[in-house]
Structures are given as C-alpha cells and as structure tokens.
Design a protein around this motif. Structure first.
Motif, PDB file in Angstrom:
ATOM      1  N   LEU A   1       0.837  -1.201   0.000  1.00 31.07           N
ATOM      2  CA  LEU A   1       0.000   0.000   0.000  1.00 31.07           C
ATOM      3  C   LEU A   1       0.871   1.250   0.000  1.00 31.07           C
ATOM      4  O   LEU A   1       0.615   2.210  -0.741  1.00 31.07           O
ATOM      5  N   GLY A   2       1.925   1.257   0.837  1.00 31.98           N
ATOM      6  CA  GLY A   2       2.852   2.387   0.859  1.00 31.98           C
ATOM      7  C   GLY A   2       3.593   2.567  -0.443  1.00 31.98           C
ATOM      8  O   GLY A   2       3.813   3.702  -0.902  1.00 31.98           O
ATOM      9  N   VAL A   3       3.971   1.462  -1.071  1.00 26.22           N
ATOM     10  CA  VAL A   3       4.609   1.545  -2.394  1.00 26.22           C
ATOM     11  C   VAL A   3       3.668   2.206  -3.383  1.00 26.22           C
ATOM     12  O   VAL A   3       4.066   3.070  -4.183  1.00 26.22           O
ATOM     13  N   GLY A   4       2.384   1.834  -3.333  1.00 25.58           N
ATOM     14  CA  GLY A   4       1.416   2.426  -4.252  1.00 25.58           C
ATOM     15  C   GLY A   4       1.272   3.928  -4.071  1.00 25.58           C
ATOM     16  O   GLY A   4       1.242   4.680  -5.048  1.00 25.58           O
ATOM     17  N   VAL A   5       1.193   4.375  -2.812  1.00 26.44           N
ATOM     18  CA  VAL A   5       1.039   5.813  -2.543  1.00 26.44           C
ATOM     19  C   VAL A   5       2.224   6.600  -3.095  1.00 26.44           C
ATOM     20  O   VAL A   5       2.058   7.647  -3.724  1.00 26.44           O
ATOM     21  N   THR A   6       3.431   6.112  -2.876  1.00 31.21           N
ATOM     22  CA  THR A   6       4.626   6.871  -3.257  1.00 31.21           C
ATOM     23  C   THR A   6       5.001   6.698  -4.726  1.00 31.21           C
ATOM     24  O   THR A   6       5.716   7.536  -5.281  1.00 31.21           O
ATOM     25  N   ALA A   7       4.521   5.634  -5.359  1.00 28.28           N
ATOM     26  CA  ALA A   7       4.822   5.427  -6.781  1.00 28.28           C
ATOM     27  C   ALA A   7       4.153   6.459  -7.676  1.00 28.28           C
ATOM     28  O   ALA A   7       4.452   6.524  -8.879  1.00 28.28           O
ATOM     29  N   VAL A   8       3.279   7.295  -7.111  1.00 24.78           N
ATOM     30  CA  VAL A   8       2.658   8.354  -7.907  1.00 24.78           C
ATOM     31  C   VAL A   8       3.668   9.412  -8.335  1.00 24.78           C
ATOM     32  O   VAL A   8       3.310  10.349  -9.064  1.00 24.78           O
ATOM     33  N   VAL A   9       4.925   9.262  -7.923  1.00 25.13           N
ATOM     34  CA  VAL A   9       5.962  10.163  -8.433  1.00 25.13           C
ATOM     35  C   VAL A   9       5.965  10.155  -9.959  1.00 25.13           C
ATOM     36  O   VAL A   9       6.281  11.171 -10.593  1.00 25.13           O
ATOM     37  N   ALA A  10       5.580   9.035 -10.564  1.00 26.16           N
ATOM     38  CA  ALA A  10       5.494   8.980 -12.031  1.00 26.16           C
ATOM     39  C   ALA A  10       4.488   9.989 -12.556  1.00 26.16           C
ATOM     40  O   ALA A  10       4.704  10.619 -13.605  1.00 26.16           O
ATOM     41  N   GLN A  11       3.383  10.179 -11.837  1.00 28.34           N
ATOM     42  CA  GLN A  11       2.348  11.100 -12.287  1.00 28.34           C
ATOM     43  C   GLN A  11       2.653  12.542 -11.892  1.00 28.34           C
ATOM     44  O   GLN A  11       1.903  13.458 -12.244  1.00 28.34           O
ATOM     45  N   VAL A  12       3.738  12.757 -11.162  1.00 28.92           N
ATOM     46  CA  VAL A  12       4.293  14.105 -10.992  1.00 28.92           C
ATOM     47  C   VAL A  12       5.195  14.426 -12.183  1.00 28.92           C
ATOM     48  O   VAL A  12       5.216  15.550 -12.684  1.00 28.92           O
ATOM     49  N   LEU A  13       5.926  13.417 -12.648  1.00 25.07           N
ATOM     50  CA  LEU A  13       6.867  13.620 -13.750  1.00 25.07           C
ATOM     51  C   LEU A  13       6.166  13.784 -15.093  1.00 25.07           C
ATOM     52  O   LEU A  13       6.624  14.555 -15.942  1.00 25.07           O
ATOM     53  N   VAL A  14       5.063  13.070 -15.326  1.00 23.15           N
ATOM     54  CA  VAL A  14       4.396  13.153 -16.637  1.00 23.15           C
ATOM     55  C   VAL A  14       3.861  14.562 -16.909  1.00 23.15           C
ATOM     56  O   VAL A  14       4.105  15.122 -17.986  1.00 23.15           O
ATOM     57  N   PRO A  15       3.128  15.200 -15.974  1.00 24.34           N
ATOM     58  CA  PRO A  15       2.719  16.582 -16.230  1.00 24.34           C
ATOM     59  C   PRO A  15       3.903  17.533 -16.365  1.00 24.34           C
ATOM     60  O   PRO A  15       3.831  18.522 -17.108  1.00 24.34           O
ATOM     61  N   LEU A  16       4.995  17.272 -15.644  1.00 26.32           N
ATOM     62  CA  LEU A  16       6.188  18.103 -15.779  1.00 26.32           C
ATOM     63  C   LEU A  16       6.749  17.987 -17.195  1.00 26.32           C
ATOM     64  O   LEU A  16       7.162  18.997 -17.791  1.00 26.32           O
ATOM     65  N   ALA A  17       6.751  16.797 -17.758  1.00 29.00           N
ATOM     66  CA  ALA A  17       7.176  16.628 -19.146  1.00 29.00           C
ATOM     67  C   ALA A  17       6.262  17.396 -20.090  1.00 29.00           C
ATOM     68  O   ALA A  17       6.723  18.042 -21.040  1.00 29.00           O
ATOM     69  N   GLY A  18       4.950  17.364 -19.812  1.00 30.76           N
ATOM     70  CA  GLY A  18       4.015  18.126 -20.641  1.00 30.76           C
ATOM     71  C   GLY A  18       4.245  19.619 -20.552  1.00 30.76           C
ATOM     72  O   GLY A  18       4.075  20.345 -21.538  1.00 30.76           O
ATOM     73  N   ALA A  19       4.652  20.095 -19.371  1.00 27.00           N
ATOM     74  CA  ALA A  19       4.923  21.522 -19.206  1.00 27.00           C
ATOM     75  C   ALA A  19       6.206  21.939 -19.903  1.00 27.00           C
ATOM     76  O   ALA A  19       6.309  23.042 -20.446  1.00 27.00           O
ATOM     77  N   LEU A  20       7.217  21.061 -19.903  1.00 28.28           N
ATOM     78  CA  LEU A  20       8.495  21.386 -20.522  1.00 28.28           C
ATOM     79  C   LEU A  20       8.440  21.320 -22.047  1.00 28.28           C
ATOM     80  O   LEU A  20       9.225  21.981 -22.726  1.00 28.28           O
ATOM     81  N   ALA A  21       7.519  20.520 -22.596  1.00 28.00           N
ATOM     82  CA  ALA A  21       7.450  20.334 -24.045  1.00 28.00           C
ATOM     83  C   ALA A  21       6.767  21.517 -24.715  1.00 28.00           C
ATOM     84  O   ALA A  21       5.859  22.143 -24.148  1.00 28.00           O
ATOM     85  N   ALA A  22       7.201  21.823 -25.934  1.00 31.16           N
ATOM     86  CA  ALA A  22       6.525  22.840 -26.743  1.00 31.16           C
ATOM     87  C   ALA A  22       5.185  22.300 -27.233  1.00 31.16           C
ATOM     88  O   ALA A  22       4.967  21.084 -27.276  1.00 31.16           O
ATOM     89  N   ASP A  23       4.290  23.209 -27.639  1.00 29.02           N
ATOM     90  CA  ASP A  23       2.950  22.799 -28.041  1.00 29.02           C
ATOM     91  C   ASP A  23       2.962  21.785 -29.183  1.00 29.02           C
ATOM     92  O   ASP A  23       2.197  20.821 -29.182  1.00 29.02           O
ATOM     93  N   HIS A  24       3.841  22.000 -30.173  1.00 33.30           N
ATOM     94  CA  HIS A  24       3.818  21.138 -31.350  1.00 33.30           C
ATOM     95  C   HIS A  24       4.389  19.749 -31.100  1.00 33.30           C
ATOM     96  O   HIS A  24       4.202  18.843 -31.906  1.00 33.30           O
TER      97      HIS A  24
END
Length: 391
Positions: free
Chosen positions: A100-123
């Motif tokens: 259960l604790g692994v599941g809660v903290t593994a959401v670091v992936a879903q912190v990184l994905v929006p960060l990648a979307g923010a760093l990428a250009a629109d195109h």
C-alpha cells in the motif's frame, strides 16, 4: 525538449510504476511462501492499486500548487523504504501494508508526466508525453518479466530489494537533473486545489469521456494480468519465470503504441481512440482461445496491450492540451479513475477465476472491451464532426 531528459523521464516513470506490478507473476509463489490462498495473495494487486489511487488524490494535485521538482526526491525516498519493508515482510498483513505504501509513493510517475508536458513545446507535446508514457507502460510490462526471472533465481523478496536500490539511484539522479520550474498556480491553497477537481469534471465533457475510456482500459488490463499467473500455474503447469516472460509480448504493444502521441498531435485523437478500443476487443477474443493455445494467448496479449496503451497515451495527450494550468489536477482525475477501476477489477478477476476459470475471466474482460467500443460509437454518432475531431 532535450531528448536526454525525455529518456530520463521515461526510465524514471517506468521504474516507479513497475513497483506496483512486481507481485503479479509471483502471486502463486507468495501464496505458498506465506501460507495463504491464491485469492488472499491477489489482494496484493488490490492494495497497490488502492495505494496508488490514494496518492493520486492526495499527492499529485500538489504539482499545481508547488514546484513539481520539489516533490520528486521525498517520494522516491519513501518509496525506497516501502519496498524494503515489502522485502522484509514476515506475513501477508505486513506485506499488504508495505505494498500500500509503495502504491502511494509510486505516484511520483504522475508528478513527472505533467512536468514533461509543461516542458514540451505545443507542437511536440503529444510526442513527448507519448514517449514518456511508453516508458512508463514498458516499465509495467518489463516488471513482470524481470520479477519472474529474478524470483525464480533468488526468491521473490530479492525482487523488492533490487527495486529499492533502483528507486534510490533514480531519486539521486532526478534530484540533480530535474529543471527547476515555478509552480503552475501558487496562489491556490490545498483546500482550493481539492475543491477545484469536481468543477473540472463538471465543466469539461472531454475530461469525462477520457476518464471513462481510461477506466475501462485499465480495468481490462488489470483483469488479464491479475489472472494470468493462475492460468499459467494451473492450466499450463508453468512457474513465475514463464509467466514473467509473457510480459515481453506486451512490450511489442507498448512499442507500437509510441505513435499514439504523434496521432494526437496531428488531430486524429478521436479516430485513433476507436481503433485502439477495437484492438482491445479483438485481443480478448484471442485471449479466450489462449486458454488452450499459447500462440493465441501471446497474440491476445499483444493486441490488448497495444490497444490499452495507445488509447491511454491519446487520453493524456488530449487532456494536457486542454487546461495547461491544471495538468496535475487533470492527471489526478484521470489516473484516480483508472486505478480505482483497476482495484475493483483485480478483485473481480479473483472472483471470476474462482467461479469459472479462464473462460469467466475472458467474459469479464471482453465485456469491458465491448462497453468501451459502444461508448466510442455513441460519441461518434452523436458528436458534430468538429467536436469529434477535437476529442
């Protein structure tokens, strides 16, 4: 966006989410080692999904409130500790708590994905998100292969020790290399952040549609991979190593799904979603035949994983283009729906297997795939062409 950074994001996301899936090919071995039933061991999958859903609701929205890079190192550290706890667990209740604790903290992936979307250009946003998400999905599938082979050689506890070492190493690298971006909306309070989730669902029909597609896809994906260890052990007489190797079949689907982000960038998200959903339905037909044919089983896994991953990448690419200032909250909504559906589906998979074996599992998974196709067809028939192209 620097390609080296994209690759780092993909590896980190894949390794983080892989932690949720190491147990799946090991359920039969864990059940024997801890002297519990297969159904009780199957609760490990449910616990990891519930933990992930909790993390999505409580942790991921913070990415719109504070700088996302500040969340990464603490989450990676806590995940490392939870993995070590799983490795040392003396009984099933302790293992469930650690997972259960692994599941809660593994959401670091879903912190990184929006960060990648923010760093990428629109195109290039769809392509970047597609690459990062493919890394994440490849990590899920490779986790089964790696854990199966490693457990066969050195025991299932070694899997969690190795995962903890990898998590610690990636935490150090990410802490040093992540770009320092400001928070998306620092004026918000945490209470305001949580309260703003429901209006996003209420006011954005695209969010609702993509949540439905994602939940159905994750539910079917979880049903097949939760039940596969039991099929291989009881019907084919194979162990965790052979079950883990089946994850390689899913890797072909993950690689093929890389193009989903490019299709979204070109405005073909609606049509490609329908195609991916059809792939899932055809895959379940082959999986049903896979109860007696390994070849059909492998082909079915390829199609199910291709379809699920393709529509998943399309969903996230579409959502990140919708509300740039709310990408973390959109991730929370979308992924919480996915993993809540996955948690329910993992429990249903165990019930279906106990009630009717592989045929019952395929009936559940095929029914979910059919519902997804019908939802897409209803949208296609009702929507104005311009609206259909937008979604």
């Amino acid at each position: 966006m620097d390609r080296r950074l994209v690759v780092l994001f993909a590896i980190a996301c894949g390794a983080s989410v892989a932690n949720l899936y190491y147990a799946q090919p090991l359920l039969d071995r864990i059940a024997d080692d801890l002297d519990v039933s297969p159904g009780a061991a199957g609760l490990l999958v449910t616990a990891s999904q519930i933990g992930y859903a909790l993390g999505l609701v409580t942790v991921v929205p913070l990415g719109d409130l504070i700088a996302r890079h500040r969340l990464v190192a603490p989450l990676m550290t806590l995940c490392t500790l939870a993995l070590l706890g799983a490795a040392a667990a003396p009984n099933l209740p302790v293992l469930l708590l650690a997972v259960l604790g692994v599941g809660v903290t593994a959401v670091v992936a879903q912190v990184l994905v929006p960060l990648a979307g923010a760093l990428a250009a629109d195109h290039e946003r769809g392509t970047v998100v597609g690459t990062v998400m493919s890394g994440l999905l490849i990590g899920i599938l490779a986790a089964r292969t790696i854990s199966g082979l490693l457990a066969a050689a050195a025991g299932w506890r070694t899997v969690y020790v190795a995962a903890a070492g990898l998590c610690a190493l990636l935490g150090i690298v990410l802490h040093r290399m992540l770009p320092r971006l400001p928070a998306a909306d620092p004026a918000l309070t945490y209470r305001g952040l949580v309260r703003s989730l429901w209006p996003l669902v209420r006011d954005e029909p695209v969010v609702r549609r993509r949540m439905v597609y994602g939940a159905l896809g994750m539910a079917g994906f979880t049903v097949v991979w939760t039940s596969l260890a039991f099929l291989m052990a009881e019907d084919y007489g194979k162990g965790e190593a052979e079950t883990g190797l089946l994850g390689l079949a899913g890797l072909f689907g993950a690689v093929a799904a890389l193009g989903a982000g490019r299709l979204a960038d070109r405005g073909w998200a609606h049509r490609s979603t329908g195609s991916f959903l059809l792939c899932v339905a055809l895959g379940w037909a082959l999986l049903w035949a896979g109860g007696e044919s390994i070849a059909a089983l492998v082909a079915g896994l390829v199609l199910v994983d291709l379809g699920m991953q393709g529509q998943h990448i399309t969903n996230q690419s579409t959502l990140y283009a919708l509300r740039p200032e709310a990408r973390s909250r959109l991730t929370t909504l979308y992924m919480t729906g996915n993993f809540a559906a996955g948690a329910v589906a993992s429990a249903f998979a165990g019930v279906a297997w106990s009630a009717g074996g592989w045929d019952a599992v395929c009936l559940v998974g095929g029914g979910l795939a059919l519902v997804g196709c019908l939802v897409w067809l209803d949208e296609h028939l009702r929507a104005h062409p311009a609206a259909a192209r937008r979604s």
